[in-house]
Design an enzyme around this catalytic site. Sequence first.
Site, PDB file in Angstrom:
ATOM      1  N   GLY A  48      10.027  -2.714   4.807  1.00 50.97           N
ATOM      2  CA  GLY A  48       8.616  -2.469   4.524  1.00 50.97           C
ATOM      3  C   GLY A  48       7.836  -3.443   4.938  1.00 50.97           C
ATOM      4  O   GLY A  48       8.132  -4.535   5.578  1.00 50.97           O
ATOM      5  N   GLY A  88       8.495  -8.844  -6.273  1.00 47.70           N
ATOM      6  CA  GLY A  88       7.066  -8.967  -6.121  1.00 47.70           C
ATOM      7  C   GLY A  88       6.491  -7.617  -6.320  1.00 47.70           C
ATOM      8  O   GLY A  88       5.308  -7.598  -6.122  1.00 47.70           O
ATOM      9  N   PHE A 110       2.031 -13.404  -5.322  1.00 46.97           N
ATOM     10  CA  PHE A 110       2.567 -14.858  -4.757  1.00 46.97           C
ATOM     11  C   PHE A 110       1.769 -15.603  -3.907  1.00 46.97           C
ATOM     12  O   PHE A 110       2.123 -16.425  -3.471  1.00 46.97           O
ATOM     13  CB  PHE A 110       3.800 -14.225  -3.845  1.00 46.97           C
ATOM     14  CG  PHE A 110       5.130 -13.846  -4.791  1.00 46.97           C
ATOM     15  CD1 PHE A 110       5.854 -15.117  -5.309  1.00 46.97           C
ATOM     16  CD2 PHE A 110       5.278 -12.469  -4.885  1.00 46.97           C
ATOM     17  CE1 PHE A 110       7.066 -14.693  -5.987  1.00 46.97           C
ATOM     18  CE2 PHE A 110       6.568 -12.403  -5.835  1.00 46.97           C
ATOM     19  CZ  PHE A 110       7.343 -13.484  -6.252  1.00 46.97           C
ATOM     20  N   HIS A 125     -11.584  -5.419  -0.574  1.00 45.75           N
ATOM     21  CA  HIS A 125     -10.364  -5.434   0.114  1.00 45.75           C
ATOM     22  C   HIS A 125     -10.550  -4.154   1.159  1.00 45.75           C
ATOM     23  O   HIS A 125     -11.571  -3.551   1.314  1.00 45.75           O
ATOM     24  CB  HIS A 125      -9.547  -4.577  -1.199  1.00 45.75           C
ATOM     25  CG  HIS A 125      -8.702  -5.386  -2.068  1.00 45.75           C
ATOM     26  ND1 HIS A 125      -9.463  -6.023  -3.018  1.00 45.75           N
ATOM     27  CD2 HIS A 125      -7.754  -6.013  -1.898  1.00 45.75           C
ATOM     28  CE1 HIS A 125      -8.716  -6.639  -3.706  1.00 45.75           C
ATOM     29  NE2 HIS A 125      -7.610  -6.943  -2.874  1.00 45.75           N
ATOM     30  N   LYS A 175      -7.229   0.733   0.102  1.00 49.00           N
ATOM     31  CA  LYS A 175      -6.770   0.592  -1.065  1.00 49.00           C
ATOM     32  C   LYS A 175      -7.299   1.794  -2.034  1.00 49.00           C
ATOM     33  O   LYS A 175      -8.298   1.932  -2.032  1.00 49.00           O
ATOM     34  CB  LYS A 175      -7.338  -0.722  -1.773  1.00 49.00           C
ATOM     35  CG  LYS A 175      -7.024  -1.248  -3.089  1.00 49.00           C
ATOM     36  CD  LYS A 175      -7.316  -2.693  -3.308  1.00 49.00           C
ATOM     37  CE  LYS A 175      -6.981  -3.225  -4.762  1.00 49.00           C
ATOM     38  NZ  LYS A 175      -5.414  -3.119  -5.083  1.00 49.00           N
TER      39      LYS A 175
HETATM   40  P1  NAD Z   1       6.243  -0.481   1.649  1.00 49.82           P
HETATM   41  O1  NAD Z   1       5.981   0.841   1.326  1.00 49.82           O
HETATM   42  O2  NAD Z   1       5.601  -0.893   3.241  1.00 49.82           O
HETATM   43  O3  NAD Z   1       7.743  -0.788   1.675  1.00 49.82           O
HETATM   44  C1  NAD Z   1       8.533  -0.657   0.863  1.00 49.82           C
HETATM   45  C2  NAD Z   1       9.949  -0.569   1.526  1.00 49.82           C
HETATM   46  O4  NAD Z   1      10.878  -0.084   0.423  1.00 49.82           O
HETATM   47  C3  NAD Z   1       9.869   0.790   2.370  1.00 49.82           C
HETATM   48  O5  NAD Z   1      10.400   0.254   3.647  1.00 49.82           O
HETATM   49  C4  NAD Z   1      10.903   1.448   1.849  1.00 49.82           C
HETATM   50  O6  NAD Z   1      11.769   2.190   2.823  1.00 49.82           O
HETATM   51  C5  NAD Z   1      12.191   0.877   0.994  1.00 49.82           C
HETATM   52  N1  NAD Z   1      12.728   1.383  -0.058  1.00 49.82           N
HETATM   53  C6  NAD Z   1      12.802   2.566  -0.445  1.00 49.82           C
HETATM   54  N2  NAD Z   1      13.734   2.911  -1.196  1.00 49.82           N
HETATM   55  C7  NAD Z   1      14.325   1.929  -1.174  1.00 49.82           C
HETATM   56  C8  NAD Z   1      15.533   1.564  -1.691  1.00 49.82           C
HETATM   57  N3  NAD Z   1      16.145   2.521  -2.429  1.00 49.82           N
HETATM   58  N4  NAD Z   1      16.186   0.393  -1.556  1.00 49.82           N
HETATM   59  C9  NAD Z   1      15.694  -0.601  -0.586  1.00 49.82           C
HETATM   60  N5  NAD Z   1      14.487  -0.146  -0.139  1.00 49.82           N
HETATM   61  C10 NAD Z   1      14.003   0.887  -0.243  1.00 49.82           C
HETATM   62  O7  NAD Z   1       5.351  -1.465   0.562  1.00 49.82           O
HETATM   63  P2  NAD Z   1       4.829  -2.866   0.720  1.00 49.82           P
HETATM   64  O8  NAD Z   1       3.360  -2.876   1.209  1.00 49.82           O
HETATM   65  O9  NAD Z   1       5.758  -3.924   1.253  1.00 49.82           O
HETATM   66  O10 NAD Z   1       4.728  -3.262  -0.885  1.00 49.82           O
HETATM   67  C11 NAD Z   1       5.900  -3.310  -1.795  1.00 49.82           C
HETATM   68  C12 NAD Z   1       5.497  -3.828  -3.042  1.00 49.82           C
HETATM   69  O11 NAD Z   1       5.167  -4.928  -3.088  1.00 49.82           O
HETATM   70  C13 NAD Z   1       4.483  -3.022  -3.766  1.00 49.82           C
HETATM   71  O12 NAD Z   1       4.856  -2.739  -5.172  1.00 49.82           O
HETATM   72  C14 NAD Z   1       3.194  -3.787  -3.697  1.00 49.82           C
HETATM   73  O13 NAD Z   1       2.054  -3.723  -4.727  1.00 49.82           O
HETATM   74  C15 NAD Z   1       3.985  -5.187  -3.760  1.00 49.82           C
HETATM   75  N6  NAD Z   1       3.030  -6.288  -3.265  1.00 49.82           N
HETATM   76  C16 NAD Z   1       3.371  -7.454  -4.031  1.00 49.82           C
HETATM   77  C17 NAD Z   1       2.805  -8.493  -3.447  1.00 49.82           C
HETATM   78  C18 NAD Z   1       2.697  -9.812  -4.612  1.00 49.82           C
HETATM   79  O14 NAD Z   1       2.109 -10.805  -4.453  1.00 49.82           O
HETATM   80  N7  NAD Z   1       3.581  -9.735  -5.698  1.00 49.82           N
HETATM   81  C19 NAD Z   1       2.216  -8.751  -2.372  1.00 49.82           C
HETATM   82  C20 NAD Z   1       1.863  -7.387  -1.530  1.00 49.82           C
HETATM   83  C21 NAD Z   1       2.418  -6.258  -2.000  1.00 49.82           C
END
Ligand code: NAD
Length: 296
Positions: free
Chosen positions: A32, A120, A152, A179, A183
């Site tokens: 991801g 996260g 984070f 943003h 979004k």
């Molecule tokens: P994304 O959709 O790009 O990535 C998610 C990944 O999870 C994909 O590659 C998908 O194939 C994979 N996935 C699906 N099923 C899976 C499984 N069973 N096992 C393992 N992997 C699996 O999403 P993203 O933009 O990377 O965001 C992911 C999360 O992080 C979201 O909830 C987003 O809101 C959050 N986020 C948090 C912060 C923070 O600071 N906490 C910052 C940015 C994003």
Amino acid sequence: MTPGPPGLVTRGPRGTLARVTGMRVGVVGAGGRMGREVCRTVLERPGLDLVAAVDPGYSGSPVADLLGNSGHGVGDVTVTDDVTALSGVDIDVVVDFTHLEISRRTLSHCASAGIHAVVGTTGFTEDDLDDVAELFVPGSVNGANCVIAANFAIGAVLMMRFASIAAPWFESAEIIELHHEAKRDAPSGTSLRTAEGMAEARADAGKDAFPPDATTTVVLEGARGGAGPGGIRMHSVRLPGLVAHQEVLFGAPGQGLTIRHDSYDRSSFMDGVVLAIEAVPTRPGVTLGIEPLLGI
Ligand code: NAD
């Protein structure tokens, strides 16, 4: 704080910043947007080793391919399709940025396997957090701990804290969050949490909510934004080219204060992720947010 040699526990001046270095890290959601950035960071940071990557969307791919071969010392880690594959790997911490239902499963697996977790993924409800607290009980036999943080980006977390400190001392405040155009929700979760923190800080200081302004005629609906927690007016801007930005503006007679944070790309989250990876072994149970890791 001076980092110690691999495997050594080091303690910060207030005892809150204890970290362990020389850590073996697995990344769930490795393919991801955030997962790739985490893989790249773990490969690049001294004291962290990438030993596993999970993502069914990229199963069988070398991590090097995911990163366009840009990771330093990319090694030979191949992406596996399920978190249970981590059971066969000597691993200290799992980092998960995926989707809620997947993170729930990751947490359950980590708790039973005795692996620390840093998560996260956003969207955890209070019920979810209660469940997580039951999984990661301080002093349990498996001894696994967990850090869950919705943001984070250290600068964003500090911005929220600074806004809370300032809130009791000004007569009015408004929040503008900006943003990228893709979004879907408005206002952002970060802006709402900022306003909640400001409202709580005012209440703790014995101050009323910010008073309404003098506007009686709204010529264009929404021109004064939405009324958020504590009566704080909130405005959302969506434009291509932006990533994640926020301004908190305070006003008082003869003076103003603006606190602004900008995330230019996903690397903005990585210092906070590394902080959590290094701290999680020494923080029993569940840690919510990175504020305790920053000592604030
Ligand atoms: P994304 O959709 O790009 O990535 C998610 C990944 O999870 C994909 O590659 C998908 O194939 C994979 N996935 C699906 N099923 C899976 C499984 N069973 N096992 C393992 N992997 C699996 O999403 P993203 O933009 O990377 O965001 C992911 C999360 O992080 C979201 O909830 C987003 O809101 C959050 N986020 C948090 C912060 C923070 O600071 N906490 C910052 C940015 C994003």
